[in-house]
Design a protein around this motif. Structure first.
Motif, PDB file in Angstrom:
ATOM      1  N   UNK A 140      -1.802   9.883  -4.848  1.00 43.46           N
ATOM      2  CA  UNK A 140      -0.963   9.878  -3.651  1.00 43.46           C
ATOM      3  C   UNK A 140       0.496   9.694  -4.027  1.00 43.46           C
ATOM      4  N   UNK A 141       0.758   8.780  -4.961  1.00 44.77           N
ATOM      5  CA  UNK A 141       2.116   8.564  -5.430  1.00 44.77           C
ATOM      6  C   UNK A 141       2.687   9.825  -6.063  1.00 44.77           C
ATOM      7  N   UNK A 142       1.879  10.500  -6.857  1.00 39.71           N
ATOM      8  CA  UNK A 142       2.324  11.734  -7.514  1.00 39.71           C
ATOM      9  C   UNK A 142       2.642  12.826  -6.503  1.00 39.71           C
ATOM     10  N   UNK A 143       1.839  12.915  -5.448  1.00 35.17           N
ATOM     11  CA  UNK A 143       2.101  13.937  -4.423  1.00 35.17           C
ATOM     12  C   UNK A 143       3.397  13.638  -3.675  1.00 35.17           C
ATOM     13  N   UNK A 144       3.706  12.357  -3.483  1.00 37.53           N
ATOM     14  CA  UNK A 144       4.964  11.981  -2.821  1.00 37.53           C
ATOM     15  C   UNK A 144       6.147  12.289  -3.726  1.00 37.53           C
ATOM     16  N   UNK A 145       5.987  12.077  -5.027  1.00 36.58           N
ATOM     17  CA  UNK A 145       7.042  12.465  -5.971  1.00 36.58           C
ATOM     18  C   UNK A 145       7.318  13.963  -5.882  1.00 36.58           C
ATOM     19  N   UNK A 146       6.260  14.756  -5.815  1.00 31.43           N
ATOM     20  CA  UNK A 146       6.438  16.203  -5.721  1.00 31.43           C
ATOM     21  C   UNK A 146       7.114  16.587  -4.410  1.00 31.43           C
ATOM     22  N   UNK A 147       6.727  15.905  -3.335  1.00 29.16           N
ATOM     23  CA  UNK A 147       7.315  16.171  -2.019  1.00 29.16           C
ATOM     24  C   UNK A 147       8.815  15.873  -2.026  1.00 29.16           C
ATOM     25  N   UNK A 148       9.193  14.774  -2.653  1.00 30.13           N
ATOM     26  CA  UNK A 148      10.598  14.378  -2.711  1.00 30.13           C
ATOM     27  C   UNK A 148      11.371  15.094  -3.810  1.00 30.13           C
ATOM     28  N   UNK A 149      10.626  15.745  -4.727  1.00 34.87           N
ATOM     29  CA  UNK A 149      11.225  16.360  -5.910  1.00 34.87           C
ATOM     30  C   UNK A 149      12.009  15.318  -6.712  1.00 34.87           C
ATOM     31  N   UNK A 150      11.367  14.159  -6.876  1.00 34.35           N
ATOM     32  CA  UNK A 150      11.966  13.051  -7.609  1.00 34.35           C
ATOM     33  C   UNK A 150      10.912  12.416  -8.513  1.00 34.35           C
ATOM     34  N   UNK A 151      11.381  11.665  -9.493  1.00 34.53           N
ATOM     35  CA  UNK A 151      10.497  10.874 -10.340  1.00 34.53           C
ATOM     36  C   UNK A 151      10.857   9.411 -10.162  1.00 34.53           C
ATOM     37  N   UNK A 152       9.864   8.590  -9.833  1.00 32.28           N
ATOM     38  CA  UNK A 152      10.111   7.170  -9.646  1.00 32.28           C
ATOM     39  C   UNK A 152      10.251   6.465 -10.989  1.00 32.28           C
ATOM     40  N   UNK A 153      11.064   5.447 -11.000  1.00 35.18           N
ATOM     41  CA  UNK A 153      11.263   4.636 -12.205  1.00 35.18           C
ATOM     42  C   UNK A 153      10.052   3.721 -12.419  1.00 35.18           C
ATOM     43  N   UNK A 154       9.469   3.742 -13.619  1.00 35.22           N
ATOM     44  CA  UNK A 154       8.324   2.886 -13.932  1.00 35.22           C
ATOM     45  C   UNK A 154       8.838   1.532 -14.422  1.00 35.22           C
ATOM     46  N   UNK A 155       8.255   0.486 -13.891  1.00 32.56           N
ATOM     47  CA  UNK A 155       8.720  -0.862 -14.215  1.00 32.56           C
ATOM     48  C   UNK A 155       7.539  -1.740 -14.604  1.00 32.56           C
ATOM     49  N   UNK A 156       7.759  -2.605 -15.575  1.00 30.50           N
ATOM     50  CA  UNK A 156       6.728  -3.550 -16.020  1.00 30.50           C
ATOM     51  C   UNK A 156       7.295  -4.961 -15.912  1.00 30.50           C
ATOM     52  N   UNK A 157       6.540  -5.855 -15.293  1.00 34.97           N
ATOM     53  CA  UNK A 157       6.959  -7.256 -15.178  1.00 34.97           C
ATOM     54  C   UNK A 157       6.238  -8.061 -16.253  1.00 34.97           C
ATOM     55  N   UNK A 181       0.863  -1.185   0.000  1.00 34.80           N
ATOM     56  CA  UNK A 181       0.000   0.000   0.000  1.00 34.80           C
ATOM     57  C   UNK A 181       0.895   1.229   0.000  1.00 34.80           C
ATOM     58  N   UNK A 182       0.529   2.229  -0.777  1.00 31.04           N
ATOM     59  CA  UNK A 182       1.302   3.464  -0.782  1.00 31.04           C
ATOM     60  C   UNK A 182       1.107   4.167   0.563  1.00 31.04           C
ATOM     61  N   UNK A 183       2.187   4.619   1.203  1.00 32.21           N
ATOM     62  CA  UNK A 183       2.023   5.332   2.475  1.00 32.21           C
ATOM     63  C   UNK A 183       1.202   6.597   2.292  1.00 32.21           C
ATOM     64  N   UNK A 184       0.622   7.070   3.373  1.00 34.03           N
ATOM     65  CA  UNK A 184      -0.329   8.186   3.295  1.00 34.03           C
ATOM     66  C   UNK A 184       0.336   9.555   3.256  1.00 34.03           C
ATOM     67  N   UNK A 185       1.651   9.605   3.410  1.00 29.44           N
ATOM     68  CA  UNK A 185       2.335  10.896   3.371  1.00 29.44           C
ATOM     69  C   UNK A 185       3.766  10.715   2.897  1.00 29.44           C
ATOM     70  N   UNK A 186       4.365  11.823   2.474  1.00 29.18           N
ATOM     71  CA  UNK A 186       5.752  11.785   2.048  1.00 29.18           C
ATOM     72  C   UNK A 186       6.693  11.412   3.176  1.00 29.18           C
ATOM     73  N   UNK A 187       6.397  11.891   4.396  1.00 29.16           N
ATOM     74  CA  UNK A 187       7.247  11.554   5.532  1.00 29.16           C
ATOM     75  C   UNK A 187       7.223  10.057   5.814  1.00 29.16           C
ATOM     76  N   UNK A 188       6.036   9.448   5.746  1.00 32.16           N
ATOM     77  CA  UNK A 188       5.948   8.006   5.979  1.00 32.16           C
ATOM     78  C   UNK A 188       6.717   7.237   4.907  1.00 32.16           C
TER      79      UNK A 188
END
Length: 448
Positions: A354-371, A319-326
């Motif tokens: 929620x994931x997008x807001x955490x990216x903005x909080x961290x000022x990072x972009x997560x790597x997208x992966x497909x299995x 589950x995605x955490x509910x905040x950037x700090x978490x």
């Protein structure tokens, strides 16, 4: 080297015995002003060595001003039992060549046994706010002579609803001479308010920015359709990724138990850790993972703080955490002390914002992966910018088309010069059904 600090020789002996060679950045920044007696507000990432940054100055002060043990002289407040136990071990390791005694008081342990422990009056008391308040109310705890107060993971204590308990405990330590407040994140308004209330002319040390956290950890996301799809992804990752130890985070106890049951049924050796587990089970779970008998731990955020397991190099956010700090605290379990790690978040359509807001909080972009073989149809929302551009182009074309139509169309000849007639004719012409019926005729008014 640690001998650059003005530490007591017994502490330097302990540091050498533990083979601590080079101090970490947070230790270099925090130890000198702490030795001078300054109040500190320190932000430093998990795994950066901040425990030693407050324990060594604390021990140095207690050794230097040796007194008969009649009251607790130092208090360390922490949010979870696991973090308290970890801190106790650090205090005991650094004080091994001194006569300083420490004790721990947390929930989940026998209350009467703890009361007896408090009657022996340890020099350093380590505990969680809730249980300390219980002993305070029972008359077992006296804090009036506390000289040094440490609030570790202060942001987490506030997140867990301990604000009132912390404020009361701080108030009981009214004769303290030094307060040190540590956290892994900058926190919000509540933490700023606490800082203003409990610290006296503090030195603020910002050892990292959020965007710089866990530079040795790769951060990926994998999109999923639903919880069942996420469970299949977890099983594939545990079977195919190369890792020493892994922790899988869920937001609820029910989901943790469900995932634990599914993994056990599939033959995975796993333990589950959450707030409903008693202290004995929690200790056993962490110990087995530390020893390597079990490689996988399913946990709620109760394990996100104070879980110090060597070799933990894979974190999966079921589950995605509910905040950037978490999020910061979860992935802080891996990539510690310069080691490499992998953090994977499983994202359904309702997790995307929620994931997008955490990216903005961290000022990072997560790597997208497909299995391959487990790719879902959901790949995130459409590119709003691209769709907006396309919509704008279409609007321009439509506008040009309308302008052309207006130029080509000749204006209709008025049927009457009287404004009243024009209005009535417009009203009549508007009363037309979708079937193309003729306008309704107005009835003549009856004679009066």
């Amino acid at each position: 080297m640690f001998d650059q600090f003005a530490l007591h020789e017994r502490l330097l002996k302990a540091v050498a015995e533990l083979k601590f060679a080079e101090p970490t950045p947070v230790q270099v920044a925090a130890i000198p002003p702490a030795l001078e007696g300054r109040d500190l507000r320190v932000t430093a990432q998990t795994g950066s060595g901040k425990t030693a940054a407050f324990v060594l100055p604390m021990l140095n002060r207690l050794i230097r001003d040796a007194q008969p043990r009649v009251d607790v002289r130092a208090l360390i407040l922490l949010p979870t039992r696991e973090l308290a136990q970890q801190t106790l071990k650090e205090v005991e390791r650094f004080s091994q060549f001194t006569f300083i005694k420490s004790a721990i008081v947390t929930g989940g342990e026998d209350f009467k046994v703890q009361a007896a422990l408090l009657r022996k009056v340890p020099d350093i008391l380590i505990g969680t706010p809730g249980r300390l308040i219980e002993h305070l109310n029972a008359g077992n705890l006296i804090l009036r002579d506390v000289e040094i107060l440490v609030l570790d993971e202060a942001d987490r204590m506030l997140d867990m609803g301990f604000a009132e308990d912390v404020q009361r405990l701080v108030g009981e330590c009214d004769k303290r001479q030094q307060t040190l407040l540590f956290s892994a994140t900058s926190g919000g308004a509540a933490l700023r308010d606490m800082t203003a209330k409990v610290l006296d002319d503090p030195l603020h040390l910002q050892l990292n920015r959020v965007s710089e956290l866990n530079e040795g950890t790769r951060q990926q996301i994998i999109t999923a359709e639903d919880s069942d799809h996420k469970e299949r992804l977890v099983h594939w990752l545990l079977a195919n990724e190369t890792y020493q130890k892994a922790v899988i985070f869920t937001n609820t106890r029910a989901q943790a138990d469900r995932l634990y049951g599914r993994l056990v049924a599939e033959g995975v050796k796993v333990y589950v850790l959450h707030g409903e587990k008693d202290q004995k089970d929690r200790k056993q779970a962490i110990q087995r993972v530390k020893e390597g008998g079990v490689k996988v731990l399913v946990a709620t955020d109760v394990a996100a703080r104070g879980l110090d397991i060597e070799g933990l190099d894979l974190v999966i956010n079921f589950d995605m955490p509910r905040s950037g700090d978490e999020y910061v605290h979860r992935i802080g379990r891996t990539g510690r002390a310069g080691a490499e790690g992998l953090a994977i978040s499983l994202i359904c359509h309702n997790d995307w914002n929620l994931m997008s807001s955490i990216e903005r909080y961290l000022k990072q972009r997560f790597e997208h992966r497909v299995i391959k073989g487990l790719k879902g149809s959901y790949m995130g929302p459409k590119n709003l910018k691209a769709s907006g551009k396309a919509a704008g182009t279409k609007k321009k074309k439509d506008d040009k088309k309308k302008v052309g139509e207006k130029k080509a169309k000749k204006p209709a000849k008025p049927t009457s010069k009287r404004p009243g007639n024009a209005k009535r004719e417009a009203a009549a012409s508007s009363v037309v059904s979708g079937d193309g019926l003729a306008p309704l005729k107005r009835k003549k008014p009856a004679a009066s």
